[in-house]
Design a protein around this motif. Structure first.
Motif, PDB file in Angstrom:
ATOM      1  N   ALA A 286      46.599  31.332   3.150  1.00 28.05           N
ATOM      2  CA  ALA A 286      46.793  30.093   3.904  1.00 28.05           C
ATOM      3  C   ALA A 286      45.526  29.764   4.687  1.00 28.05           C
ATOM      4  CB  ALA A 286      47.971  30.242   4.857  1.00 28.05           C
ATOM      5  N   ILE A 287      45.106  28.499   4.606  1.00 27.64           N
ATOM      6  CA  ILE A 287      43.898  28.050   5.299  1.00 27.64           C
ATOM      7  C   ILE A 287      44.271  26.976   6.303  1.00 27.64           C
ATOM      8  CG2 ILE A 287      41.607  27.028   5.039  1.00 27.64           C
ATOM      9  CD1 ILE A 287      41.720  27.992   2.111  1.00 27.64           C
ATOM     10  N   GLY A 334      40.494  35.413  10.560  1.00 24.50           N
ATOM     11  CA  GLY A 334      40.674  35.743   9.160  1.00 24.50           C
ATOM     12  C   GLY A 334      39.405  36.258   8.495  1.00 24.50           C
ATOM     13  N   THR A 335      39.550  36.625   7.234  1.00 22.84           N
ATOM     14  CA  THR A 335      38.464  37.242   6.465  1.00 22.84           C
ATOM     15  C   THR A 335      38.123  36.393   5.256  1.00 22.84           C
ATOM     16  OG1 THR A 335      39.195  39.446   7.132  1.00 22.84           O
ATOM     17  CG2 THR A 335      37.779  39.318   5.180  1.00 22.84           C
ATOM     18  N   VAL A 336      36.822  36.268   4.976  1.00 22.13           N
ATOM     19  CA  VAL A 336      36.365  35.584   3.764  1.00 22.13           C
ATOM     20  C   VAL A 336      35.444  36.532   3.000  1.00 22.13           C
ATOM     21  CG1 VAL A 336      36.545  33.274   4.769  1.00 22.13           C
ATOM     22  CG2 VAL A 336      34.361  34.505   4.885  1.00 22.13           C
ATOM     23  N   ILE A 337      35.328  36.290   1.678  1.00 23.31           N
ATOM     24  CA  ILE A 337      34.437  37.055   0.824  1.00 23.31           C
ATOM     25  C   ILE A 337      33.241  36.187   0.460  1.00 23.31           C
ATOM     26  CG2 ILE A 337      34.193  38.287  -1.362  1.00 23.31           C
ATOM     27  CD1 ILE A 337      36.085  39.679   0.489  1.00 23.31           C
ATOM     28  N   SER A 345      33.694  39.413   5.265  1.00 25.46           N
ATOM     29  CA  SER A 345      33.313  39.143   6.647  1.00 25.46           C
ATOM     30  C   SER A 345      34.161  40.008   7.572  1.00 25.46           C
ATOM     31  CB  SER A 345      33.569  37.673   6.966  1.00 25.46           C
ATOM     32  OG  SER A 345      34.978  37.426   7.033  1.00 25.46           O
ATOM     33  N   GLY A 346      33.874  39.916   8.864  1.00 22.53           N
ATOM     34  CA  GLY A 346      34.764  40.500   9.853  1.00 22.53           C
ATOM     35  C   GLY A 346      36.003  39.624  10.013  1.00 22.53           C
ATOM     36  N   PRO A 347      37.009  40.086  10.738  1.00 20.09           N
ATOM     37  CA  PRO A 347      38.249  39.305  10.870  1.00 20.09           C
ATOM     38  C   PRO A 347      38.221  38.266  11.982  1.00 20.09           C
ATOM     39  CG  PRO A 347      38.496  41.435  11.916  1.00 20.09           C
ATOM     40  CD  PRO A 347      37.133  41.433  11.303  1.00 20.09           C
ATOM     41  N   GLY A 348      37.179  38.286  12.814  1.00 22.34           N
ATOM     42  CA  GLY A 348      37.163  37.405  13.984  1.00 22.34           C
ATOM     43  C   GLY A 348      36.244  36.209  13.825  1.00 22.34           C
ATOM     44  N   VAL A 363      43.161  32.258   6.892  1.00 21.29           N
ATOM     45  CA  VAL A 363      41.862  31.967   7.498  1.00 21.29           C
ATOM     46  C   VAL A 363      41.972  30.679   8.317  1.00 21.29           C
ATOM     47  CG1 VAL A 363      39.449  31.372   7.065  1.00 21.29           C
ATOM     48  CG2 VAL A 363      40.552  33.111   5.662  1.00 21.29           C
ATOM     49  N   SER A 364      41.328  30.659   9.465  1.00 20.65           N
ATOM     50  CA  SER A 364      41.224  29.438  10.265  1.00 20.65           C
ATOM     51  C   SER A 364      39.759  29.025  10.361  1.00 20.65           C
ATOM     52  CB  SER A 364      41.790  29.654  11.677  1.00 20.65           C
ATOM     53  OG  SER A 364      43.164  29.933  11.630  1.00 20.65           O
TER      54      SER A 364
END
Length: 367
Positions: A286-287, A334-337, A345-348, A363-364
Motif C-alpha cells: 500500500a502506498i 516504509g521501505t523501498v528497494i 532503504s531504511g524504514p524511516g 510506504v508513505s
C-alpha cells in the motif's frame, strides 16, 4: 478595482502584478517567448541551427543554447523539453559533441534515434527543423573521461555510441597517447552513427583502433563473442566504458568476467534504468501519497514515479533512470528497494529517487 495611480500608469500596475507572483518565470515566459523564444526563463532555451541525417532512423540536431547555459563534460546528458499536442514532455539524451566545440562556437549536438513507438523521438524527427527552439536542462551524469593516461576500451551498441563520440573526439584533441580501442555493434553498415567522425578519428589518431561489427549480415562472427575481447591487447589493464541496450550490456558483463577486471575499471551508462533486484525479492504494498491524500496499491512491478503518474499525480522528474535526481522526494515511512543496486532503504524518513524506487510493503511518500 484599479486605483487612480494604477489607471494612470498601466505599466506600473502590470509590473506590480508580475513581481508579486510566486512563479515569475511561469508568468513571464509566455510574454517573453512571443518576443524572442531564446528569452525564456523557466528553462534554458536552445535554438536548432541545423538537422543532419546520420542513418535512416537517426538524426543529429545542432543546438545553440542561450548564453546562460553552463556547459557540460564529455559523456554527460541533458534533458530536453518540448511541447507536443499541448503537453510538455521531458526526455534525456547524451550530448554527442565535445565541450571544446561549445566553448568555441556555443553549439552542441544531440544525436537521436527514432524509438519504435516512441512518442517524442518520432515527434522530434518529424517536426523539429532549423530555426525551432526547445528547452534544455543543465548537464548531468558521471560517465566521465579517465582521470589518467590508462589504456582504454570502449564498447557501444547502436545509439549507445553518442557519449563515446564525445569522449573519443575530446581525447583525440588532448592528444591522448595511451592505446584506445572501440568495439561498436550495429545491425548493418547503414546503421553506423557518426561514421564520418569515426573514420576521421581512426585515420588521424594513431592511438585509436576502431572495430565495427554488423550483427544482421548472417555472419555469426559479427555477434559479440569472446574472440572480440581476446583481440584487445592488455585488456586486464584497461579502463572499460560501456553504453548500449541492456541485452548487450548483460552479455558484455559475462564475457569480461574471465579477464579479471576490477569493478573500478568498468564504467557504464544506460539508456534506461536497469534492475538489480533479485527475482525472489517480495515487492509491492500500500502506498500513501500524503500531501495529495491519495492511496494506491502496488504489485511491485513499477517504480514509484510510474505509480504516482498512474494516480494522476505530477511529481517532478528528469532522466527516469536514476541519474539526474530531479525526482528526489521524501519517504516518511516504509521501505523501498533501489532498482539500480537491489538494496533496501531504511524504514524511516529519508530522501529517495522515485524513478528507481520500488515499494517493499506499505510506504508513505511526501507528494
Amino acid at each position: 478595482m484599479l486605483s487612480t495611480i494604477e489607471k494612470s500608469s498601466p505599466l506600473r500596475w502590470l509590473g506590480k502584478q508580475l513581481f508579486n507572483r510566486n512563479d515569475p518565470a511561469g508568468f513571464f515566459d509566455p510574454l517573453l517567448t512571443m518576443i524572442n523564444p531564446m528569452w525564456a526563463q523557466g528553462f534554458v532555451a536552445a535554438r536548432i541551427e541545423s538537422v543532419i541525417d546520420e542513418t535512416p532512423d537517426t538524426r543529429t540536431f545542432l543546438l545553440q543554447p542561450s548564453s546562460r547555459w553552463h556547459g557540460f563534460r564529455a559523456g554527460q546528458h541533458i534533458n530536453i523539453i518540448v511541447d507536443s499536442d499541448g503537453v510538455r514532455h521531458h526526455r534525456t539524451f547524451t550530448v554527442s559533441s565535445t565541450p571544446a566545440q561549445w566553448r568555441t562556437d556555443g553549439t552542441i549536438t544531440l544525436t537521436i534515434k527514432r524509438a519504435p513507438g516512441g512518442r517524442i523521438t518520432n515527434w522530434m524527427h518529424d517536426h523539429l527543423q532549423a530555426g525551432a527552439t526547445i528547452g534544455i536542462s543543465e548537464a548531468f551524469g558521471d560517465f566521465d573521461l579517465p582521470a589518467g593516461p590508462s589504456p582504454l576500451l570502449y564498447i557501444a551498441g547502436g545509439s549507445g555510441i553518442t557519449p563515446v563520440l564525445s569522449h573519443l573526439a575530446t581525447l583525440a584533441d588532448s592528444p591522448y597517447a595511451a592505446p584506445v580501442s572501440l568495439l561498436y555493434y550495429v545491425r548493418t553498415e547503414a546503421d553506423v552513427i557518426g561514421a564520418e567522425i569515426l573514420n576521421s578519428l581512426a585515420a588521424n589518431w594513431p592511438a585509436l583502433t576502431v572495430s565495427i561489427f554488423h550483427t544482421e549480415v548472417g555472419d555469426e562472427s559479427q555477434h559479440i563473442n569472446p574472440s572480440h575481447f581476446k583481440n584487445v591487447p592488455e585488456l586486464s589493464e584497461r579502463q572499460v566504458y560501456l553504453c548500449g541496450p541492456k541485452g548487450l550490456m548483460d552479455r558484455i558483463d559475462e564475457l569480461l568476467a574471465p579477464f579479471g577486471l576490477r569493478d573500478d575499471q568498468i564504467n557504464k551508462t544506460f539508456f534506461s534504468a536497469p534492475t538489480s533486484v533479485p527475482l525472489d525479492t517480495p515487492l509491492g504494498g500500500a502506498i500513501t501519497f500524503t500531501r495529495s491524500s491519495v492511496n494506491v496499491e502496488s504489485d511491485g512491478d513499477a517504480p514509484l514515479l510510474e505509480i504516482a503518474e498512474a494516480a494522476d499525480l505530477t511529481p517532478a522528474y528528469g532522466c527516469r533512470m536514476g541519474i539526474c535526481h530531479q525526482c528526489s522526494c521524501k519517504k516518511t515511512e516504509g521501505t523501498v528497494i533501489n532498482r539500480l543496486t537491489g538494496k533496501a532503504s531504511g524504514p524511516g524518513e529519508e530522501t529517495i529517487q522515485l524513478c528507481i524506487s520500488v515499494p517493499q510493503g506499505p510506504v508513505s511518500i511526501d507528494i
